[in-house]
Write an enzyme that holds these catalytic residues in place. Structure first.
Site, mmCIF file in Angstrom:
data_model
loop_
_atom_site.group_PDB
_atom_site.id
_atom_site.type_symbol
_atom_site.label_atom_id
_atom_site.label_comp_id
_atom_site.label_asym_id
_atom_site.label_seq_id
_atom_site.Cartn_x
_atom_site.Cartn_y
_atom_site.Cartn_z
ATOM 1 N N ASP A 13 0.812 -1.222 0.000
ATOM 2 C CA ASP A 13 0.000 0.000 0.000
ATOM 3 C C ASP A 13 0.842 1.268 0.000
ATOM 4 O O ASP A 13 0.465 2.286 0.576
ATOM 5 C CB ASP A 13 -0.970 0.011 1.202
ATOM 6 C CG ASP A 13 -1.851 -1.218 1.206
ATOM 7 O OD1 ASP A 13 -2.302 -1.612 0.119
ATOM 8 O OD2 ASP A 13 -2.071 -1.783 2.284
ATOM 9 N N LYS A 16 2.013 2.007 -5.207
ATOM 10 C CA LYS A 16 2.581 1.415 -6.427
ATOM 11 C C LYS A 16 1.687 1.641 -7.640
ATOM 12 O O LYS A 16 2.174 1.926 -8.729
ATOM 13 C CB LYS A 16 2.799 -0.092 -6.230
ATOM 14 C CG LYS A 16 3.786 -0.435 -5.131
ATOM 15 C CD LYS A 16 3.890 -1.935 -4.909
ATOM 16 C CE LYS A 16 2.664 -2.578 -4.324
ATOM 17 N NZ LYS A 16 2.357 -2.217 -2.928
ATOM 18 N N GLY A 40 -4.289 -4.542 -3.905
ATOM 19 C CA GLY A 40 -5.339 -3.549 -4.153
ATOM 20 C C GLY A 40 -4.645 -2.291 -4.623
ATOM 21 O O GLY A 40 -4.123 -1.535 -3.823
ATOM 22 N N HIS A 41 -4.582 -2.104 -5.932
ATOM 23 C CA HIS A 41 -3.839 -0.964 -6.469
ATOM 24 C C HIS A 41 -4.801 0.121 -6.937
ATOM 25 O O HIS A 41 -5.597 -0.087 -7.847
ATOM 26 C CB HIS A 41 -2.904 -1.423 -7.595
ATOM 27 C CG HIS A 41 -1.828 -2.322 -7.089
ATOM 28 N ND1 HIS A 41 -0.903 -2.935 -7.884
ATOM 29 C CD2 HIS A 41 -1.522 -2.706 -5.824
ATOM 30 C CE1 HIS A 41 -0.082 -3.660 -7.132
ATOM 31 N NE2 HIS A 41 -0.449 -3.539 -5.877
ATOM 32 N N GLN A 221 2.125 -6.119 -3.056
ATOM 33 C CA GLN A 221 2.547 -6.189 -1.658
ATOM 34 C C GLN A 221 3.816 -5.341 -1.440
ATOM 35 O O GLN A 221 4.057 -4.431 -2.206
ATOM 36 C CB GLN A 221 2.760 -7.650 -1.198
ATOM 37 C CG GLN A 221 1.476 -8.450 -1.067
ATOM 38 C CD GLN A 221 0.944 -8.994 -2.388
ATOM 39 O OE1 GLN A 221 1.660 -9.655 -3.116
ATOM 40 N NE2 GLN A 221 -0.291 -8.735 -2.703
HETATM 41 P P1 IMO Z 1 -0.802 -4.187 -2.252
HETATM 42 O O1 IMO Z 1 -0.285 -4.756 -3.532
HETATM 43 C C1 IMO Z 1 -0.794 -4.644 2.091
HETATM 44 C C2 IMO Z 1 -0.887 -8.713 3.705
HETATM 45 C C3 IMO Z 1 -2.108 -9.197 4.451
HETATM 46 C C4 IMO Z 1 -1.471 -10.120 5.463
HETATM 47 C C5 IMO Z 1 -0.337 -10.772 4.663
HETATM 48 C C6 IMO Z 1 -0.669 -12.108 4.076
HETATM 49 O O2 IMO Z 1 -2.095 -3.499 -2.339
HETATM 50 O O3 IMO Z 1 0.258 -3.376 -1.594
HETATM 51 P P2 IMO Z 1 -2.142 -12.892 2.003
HETATM 52 O O4 IMO Z 1 -3.600 -12.689 1.713
HETATM 53 O O5 IMO Z 1 -1.249 -12.321 0.961
HETATM 54 O O6 IMO Z 1 -1.806 -14.300 2.341
HETATM 55 O O7 IMO Z 1 -1.905 -12.056 3.362
HETATM 56 O O8 IMO Z 1 -0.049 -9.847 3.607
HETATM 57 N N1 IMO Z 1 -1.115 -8.209 2.341
HETATM 58 C C7 IMO Z 1 -1.044 -6.904 1.994
HETATM 59 N N2 IMO Z 1 -0.839 -5.813 2.746
HETATM 60 N N3 IMO Z 1 -0.912 -4.512 0.771
HETATM 61 C C8 IMO Z 1 -1.103 -5.594 -0.016
HETATM 62 O O9 IMO Z 1 -1.093 -5.513 -1.354
HETATM 63 C C9 IMO Z 1 -1.214 -6.862 0.590
HETATM 64 N N4 IMO Z 1 -1.411 -8.116 0.150
HETATM 65 C C10 IMO Z 1 -1.334 -8.917 1.225
HETATM 66 O O10 IMO Z 1 -2.789 -8.147 5.068
HETATM 67 O O11 IMO Z 1 -0.878 -9.395 6.500
HETATM 68 MG MG MG Z 2 -3.074 -1.834 -1.769
#
Ligand code: IMO
Ligand code: MG
Length: 425
Positions: A13, A16, A40-41, A221
């Site tokens: 978050d 990106k 979630g972009h 992530q």
């Molecule tokens: P973007 O791309 C922030 C976190 C989840 C959890 C851990 C594992 O938008 O930055 P998962 O469902 O992947 O097995 O969860 O990773 N997590 C994220 N946190 N931004 C994301 O994506 C995330 N995708 C997974 O909250 O702690």
């Molecule tokens: Mg996000």
């Protein structure tokens, strides 16, 4: 640079989506290389806000290739839904390609994700419950279904057998058996829609590269959620780091020219796990509300903290980014003072590295450097020179501490609210 990896430098978050969408204008190809619809972009395009989960942030440019790489885990049902949402806005996804080697994230993966989390109870990871962990587990175990299986005429039978096999595990975890018949039609339709998009991605990427196309890799992530380098086990199940672009897209090592680390001006985290600079005060509330720090996917309130330069130094090392984009700087306007963590205190000793033992990391206390904040609205600043001196000092300190150049500063949500200090791509 002709090929650049955009990688989250913290816990995801970081912004990106905005940067990839901006850089996509100059790219010919945009590739997602890991993760799935746990991402979630947020992209603001032509005055509208979009929330992309599986689809790369370059999808809005019809002439550009958008590829879902082999390193991804893809939920066919949610992908089709996302394509449908875009279609309603006039974007057809005719420029979307999917690697036949990508892993499928299926109904039982989602079910098991939820059940396993429930079983972990207080030790839960706080996943997005999208089935990411279970589908990567099957990949490592070599039993997962792939996009190439979707091409099989017997896909629905293969899936039915798989569901029956997984039902035993679902029952073991206390869940209810999945009834294939309930999903059959949805999967049949999804298969039909996705089939024309599935390609042999290695020769596909090689051809684009030979044609000297500009390739952008969109990480999902963030580094601290990387399965190897993150705060294990509170991580996702893929290699998020810039190096993941190699194993997750099929481009050879020698063909990636650099990485851009996306750094939020403070830190956020969703889900469980250690967070040294976490705040629980009014500043955290103010930042959360001003920046609307709530998950795009799960709507969970994000945890908020100051910038952690110890963590970022570690992140810089594992990604090797020489350039950074500093995001959401406008949000720090009006906080009483800005803080950045420059070292940790562990059991009374000052340390300058990130301990990998979770127990040690949980005992670390932040040692801060304090910066005066700025009071001006910076969202209209078009150049670094126009920024208030307090903002410049903060940027300069980060650059020096990490040994990188901050080439982009984001001062607002909109694409126009972006300061470009140097063109690197
Ligand atoms: P973007 O791309 C922030 C976190 C989840 C959890 C851990 C594992 O938008 O930055 P998962 O469902 O992947 O097995 O969860 O990773 N997590 C994220 N946190 N931004 C994301 O994506 C995330 N995708 C997974 O909250 O702690
Ligand atoms: Mg996000």
């Amino acid at each position: 640079m002709n090929s650049l990896v955009v990688v989250g430098a913290q816990w995801g978050d970081e912004g990106k989506g905005k940067i990839v969408n901006y850089l996509a204008e100059k790219a010919d190809v945009i590739i997602r290389y890991q993760g799935g619809d746990n991402a979630g972009h947020t992209v603001k395009f032509n005055g509208k806000e979009f929330h992309l989960r599986t689809i790369p942030s370059g999808i809005f440019y019809e002439e550009k290739v958008n590829l879902l790489g082999n390193g991804m885990v893809i939920n066919p049902l949610s992908l089709v839904k996302e394509m449908d949402e875009l279609k309603k806005e006039g974007y057809t996804s005719s420029n979307l390609y999917i690697s036949s080697q990508a892993t499928l994230d299926l109904i039982y993966d989602i079910e098991l994700d939820g059940l396993k989390e429930a079983k972990l109870s207080s030790k839960k990871i706080g996943t997005t419950k999208k089935g990411i962990g279970p589908s990567y587990t099957d990949k490592a175990e070599r039993s997962s279904l792939r996009m190439s299986d979707l091409k099989d005429e017997d896909f629905l039978t293969i899936l039915e057998n798989k569901i029956n096999e997984k039902n035993a595990l679902i029952e073991f975890y206390g869940g209810n058996k999945i009834n294939f018949e309930e999903y059959k039609e949805e999967y049949r339709k999804a298969r039909e829609i996705l089939l024309p998009h599935i390609i042999e991605s290695v020769p596909f990427v090689a051809k684009l590269r030979k044609e000297n196309k500009k390739i952008l890799f969109e990480g999902a992530q963030g580094t601290m959620l990387d399965v190897d380098f993150g705060t294990f086990p509170y991580v996702t199940s893929s290699n998020v780091i810039a190096g993941g672009a190699i194993s997750g897209s099929g481009i050879g090592l020698g063909y990636i020219e650099g990485a851009l680390g996306i750094i939020k001006s403070y830190t956020t985290r969703v889900g469980e796990g250690p967070f040294v600079t976490e705040l629980f005060d009014d500043t955290a509330t103010k930042i959360r509300e001003d920046a609307h720090e709530y998950g795009v996917n799960t709507h969970r309130a994000r945890r908020i903290g100051w910038l952690d330069l110890v963590q970022l130094k570690y992140s810089q090392s594992v990604n090797g980014f020489k350039y950074g984009a500093l995001m959401l700087l406008d949000i720090l306007k009006d906080v009483n003072e800005i803080k950045a963590c420059v070292a940790y205190s562990l059991d009374g000793k000052t340390i300058d590295y990130l301990p990998t033992s979770l127990k040690e990391l949980e005992r670390c206390k932040p040692i801060y450097k304090t910066f005066p904040s700025f009071k001006e609205d910076i969202s209209k600043c078009k150049s670094y020179e126009e920024l208030p001196i307090e903002a410049k000092n903060y940027i300069n300190f980060i650059e020096e501490f990490l040994g990188i150049e901050i080439v982009i500063v984001s001062v607002g949500k909109d694409k126009s609210e972006t300061i470009i200090r140097k063109e690197i791509f």
